[in-house]
Design a protein around this motif. Sequence first.
Motif, PDB file in Angstrom:
ATOM      1  N   ASP A 151      -4.345 -13.407  -3.954  1.00 45.74           N
ATOM      2  CA  ASP A 151      -3.870 -12.580  -5.077  1.00 45.74           C
ATOM      3  C   ASP A 151      -4.093 -11.098  -4.795  1.00 45.74           C
ATOM      4  O   ASP A 151      -3.218 -10.278  -5.048  1.00 45.74           O
ATOM      5  N   LEU A 152      -5.263 -10.757  -4.271  1.00 40.63           N
ATOM      6  CA  LEU A 152      -5.564  -9.366  -3.956  1.00 40.63           C
ATOM      7  C   LEU A 152      -4.601  -8.821  -2.907  1.00 40.63           C
ATOM      8  O   LEU A 152      -4.045  -7.731  -3.064  1.00 40.63           O
ATOM      9  N   HIS A 153      -4.374  -9.600  -1.852  1.00 42.28           N
ATOM     10  CA  HIS A 153      -3.461  -9.143  -0.798  1.00 42.28           C
ATOM     11  C   HIS A 153      -2.046  -8.950  -1.338  1.00 42.28           C
ATOM     12  O   HIS A 153      -1.382  -7.958  -1.008  1.00 42.28           O
ATOM     13  N   ILE A 154      -1.589  -9.879  -2.156  1.00 44.58           N
ATOM     14  CA  ILE A 154      -0.248  -9.769  -2.734  1.00 44.58           C
ATOM     15  C   ILE A 154      -0.168  -8.554  -3.650  1.00 44.58           C
ATOM     16  O   ILE A 154       0.810  -7.798  -3.614  1.00 44.58           O
ATOM     17  N   LEU A 166       3.583  15.583 -12.088  1.00 44.75           N
ATOM     18  CA  LEU A 166       2.201  15.103 -12.170  1.00 44.75           C
ATOM     19  C   LEU A 166       2.147  13.576 -12.178  1.00 44.75           C
ATOM     20  O   LEU A 166       1.363  12.969 -11.449  1.00 44.75           O
ATOM     21  N   GLU A 167       2.956  12.956 -13.016  1.00 45.74           N
ATOM     22  CA  GLU A 167       2.952  11.501 -13.070  1.00 45.74           C
ATOM     23  C   GLU A 167       3.486  10.902 -11.777  1.00 45.74           C
ATOM     24  O   GLU A 167       2.976   9.903 -11.292  1.00 45.74           O
ATOM     25  N   LEU A 168       4.498  11.508 -11.233  1.00 44.77           N
ATOM     26  CA  LEU A 168       5.089  10.994 -10.009  1.00 44.77           C
ATOM     27  C   LEU A 168       4.103  11.076  -8.845  1.00 44.77           C
ATOM     28  O   LEU A 168       3.996  10.147  -8.044  1.00 44.77           O
ATOM     29  N   ALA A 169       3.366  12.146  -8.763  1.00 41.76           N
ATOM     30  CA  ALA A 169       2.378  12.288  -7.691  1.00 41.76           C
ATOM     31  C   ALA A 169       1.334  11.174  -7.774  1.00 41.76           C
ATOM     32  O   ALA A 169       0.897  10.641  -6.751  1.00 41.76           O
ATOM     33  N   GLU A 170       0.953  10.819  -8.993  1.00 44.15           N
ATOM     34  CA  GLU A 170      -0.030   9.747  -9.172  1.00 44.15           C
ATOM     35  C   GLU A 170       0.555   8.402  -8.759  1.00 44.15           C
ATOM     36  O   GLU A 170      -0.108   7.593  -8.113  1.00 44.15           O
ATOM     37  N   ILE A 171       1.813   8.170  -9.109  1.00 40.39           N
ATOM     38  CA  ILE A 171       2.464   6.907  -8.757  1.00 40.39           C
ATOM     39  C   ILE A 171       2.670   6.800  -7.254  1.00 40.39           C
ATOM     40  O   ILE A 171       2.536   5.729  -6.673  1.00 40.39           O
ATOM     41  N   GLU A 172       2.973   7.920  -6.621  1.00 37.36           N
ATOM     42  CA  GLU A 172       3.262   7.903  -5.194  1.00 37.36           C
ATOM     43  C   GLU A 172       2.013   7.775  -4.323  1.00 37.36           C
ATOM     44  O   GLU A 172       2.119   7.511  -3.127  1.00 37.36           O
ATOM     45  N   ALA A 173       0.858   7.972  -4.899  1.00 39.38           N
ATOM     46  CA  ALA A 173      -0.380   7.873  -4.118  1.00 39.38           C
ATOM     47  C   ALA A 173      -0.710   6.401  -3.879  1.00 39.38           C
ATOM     48  O   ALA A 173      -0.773   5.604  -4.816  1.00 39.38           O
ATOM     49  N   ASP A 174      -0.894   6.020  -2.615  1.00 38.80           N
ATOM     50  CA  ASP A 174      -1.301   4.648  -2.293  1.00 38.80           C
ATOM     51  C   ASP A 174      -2.709   4.404  -2.815  1.00 38.80           C
ATOM     52  O   ASP A 174      -3.572   5.277  -2.746  1.00 38.80           O
ATOM     53  N   VAL A 175      -2.931   3.205  -3.319  1.00 40.15           N
ATOM     54  CA  VAL A 175      -4.255   2.817  -3.795  1.00 40.15           C
ATOM     55  C   VAL A 175      -5.026   2.261  -2.608  1.00 40.15           C
ATOM     56  O   VAL A 175      -4.552   1.366  -1.911  1.00 40.15           O
ATOM     57  N   GLU A 176      -6.182   2.812  -2.376  1.00 40.84           N
ATOM     58  CA  GLU A 176      -7.033   2.338  -1.280  1.00 40.84           C
ATOM     59  C   GLU A 176      -7.975   1.266  -1.826  1.00 40.84           C
ATOM     60  O   GLU A 176      -8.758   1.532  -2.743  1.00 40.84           O
ATOM     61  N   PRO A 177      -7.921   0.054  -1.280  1.00 45.69           N
ATOM     62  CA  PRO A 177      -8.764  -1.032  -1.787  1.00 45.69           C
ATOM     63  C   PRO A 177     -10.252  -0.690  -1.782  1.00 45.69           C
ATOM     64  O   PRO A 177     -10.972  -1.049  -2.706  1.00 45.69           O
ATOM     65  N   GLU A 178     -10.702   0.027  -0.755  1.00 49.48           N
ATOM     66  CA  GLU A 178     -12.121   0.380  -0.673  1.00 49.48           C
ATOM     67  C   GLU A 178     -12.524   1.266  -1.844  1.00 49.48           C
ATOM     68  O   GLU A 178     -13.620   1.126  -2.396  1.00 49.48           O
ATOM     69  N   ASP A 179     -11.639   2.194  -2.227  1.00 47.97           N
ATOM     70  CA  ASP A 179     -11.938   3.076  -3.366  1.00 47.97           C
ATOM     71  C   ASP A 179     -12.070   2.273  -4.651  1.00 47.97           C
ATOM     72  O   ASP A 179     -12.955   2.529  -5.476  1.00 47.97           O
ATOM     73  N   VAL A 180     -11.183   1.294  -4.820  1.00 44.39           N
ATOM     74  CA  VAL A 180     -11.232   0.457  -6.024  1.00 44.39           C
ATOM     75  C   VAL A 180     -12.524  -0.357  -6.036  1.00 44.39           C
ATOM     76  O   VAL A 180     -13.223  -0.430  -7.049  1.00 44.39           O
ATOM     77  N   LEU A 181     -12.848  -0.967  -4.895  1.00 45.43           N
ATOM     78  CA  LEU A 181     -14.081  -1.766  -4.815  1.00 45.43           C
ATOM     79  C   LEU A 181     -15.311  -0.900  -5.055  1.00 45.43           C
ATOM     80  O   LEU A 181     -16.243  -1.318  -5.761  1.00 45.43           O
ATOM     81  N   ASP A 182     -15.341   0.320  -4.483  1.00 47.50           N
ATOM     82  CA  ASP A 182     -16.471   1.225  -4.702  1.00 47.50           C
ATOM     83  C   ASP A 182     -16.605   1.574  -6.180  1.00 47.50           C
ATOM     84  O   ASP A 182     -17.712   1.585  -6.727  1.00 47.50           O
ATOM     85  N   ALA A 183     -15.473   1.837  -6.837  1.00 47.06           N
ATOM     86  CA  ALA A 183     -15.506   2.184  -8.258  1.00 47.06           C
ATOM     87  C   ALA A 183     -15.993   1.003  -9.094  1.00 47.06           C
ATOM     88  O   ALA A 183     -16.784   1.186 -10.038  1.00 47.06           O
ATOM     89  N   LEU A 184     -15.568  -0.201  -8.754  1.00 50.01           N
ATOM     90  CA  LEU A 184     -16.024  -1.399  -9.482  1.00 50.01           C
ATOM     91  C   LEU A 184     -17.518  -1.624  -9.293  1.00 50.01           C
ATOM     92  O   LEU A 184     -18.238  -1.926 -10.248  1.00 50.01           O
TER      93      LEU A 184
END
Length: 173
Positions: A117-120, A149-167
């Motif tokens: 699920d995470l990979h997908i 502003l909104e478009l720049a946020e949408i266009e930024a790739d989400v880094e899994p490590e950043d999400v895991l660090d935040a969690l």
Amino acid sequence: MPDTLPPALSMSSALRENIEALSAREREAHANAPFSHRIADKVTAFTGSMTFVVIHLVLFGFWILANTVGIPGVPKFDESLVVLAMEASVEAIFLSTFVLISQNRMAERQNRSADLDLHINLLAEHELTRVAMLLERIARKLDVTVDDLELAEIEADVEPEDVLDALEERQGD
């Protein structure tokens, strides 16, 4: 397609193929499981059934009645019910072991499913980012105003490590 079609007919062929592929993989994993795991699964399935409960009600009920109140023609063989308690304790030890083996296997399957699920989700996020970038280029070419502003946020790739660090940081609070 009309809304009256059964759900199976209204599914896309890709979805049906994915369901079949996952089902085939599960069948293969079950068929290739070690013999001990298959036994544990069968024992756990049986002990979680009403048949198991009824058999125990009859056997333990007979045992208790025969040794306390008495049943004509049946001699008392465990008046203190110590043997019954010992037998039930040994059975509980084995049954809990079988249940733990089955639960560990289910946890492994759930972990693999969560990883998939995470990979997908990460792939979908990446693809949607690329689509957003393409839409922005199209919008600019057609002189359509875009909220940068909104478009720049949408266009930024989400880094899994950043999400895991935040969690992990959040869990530490």
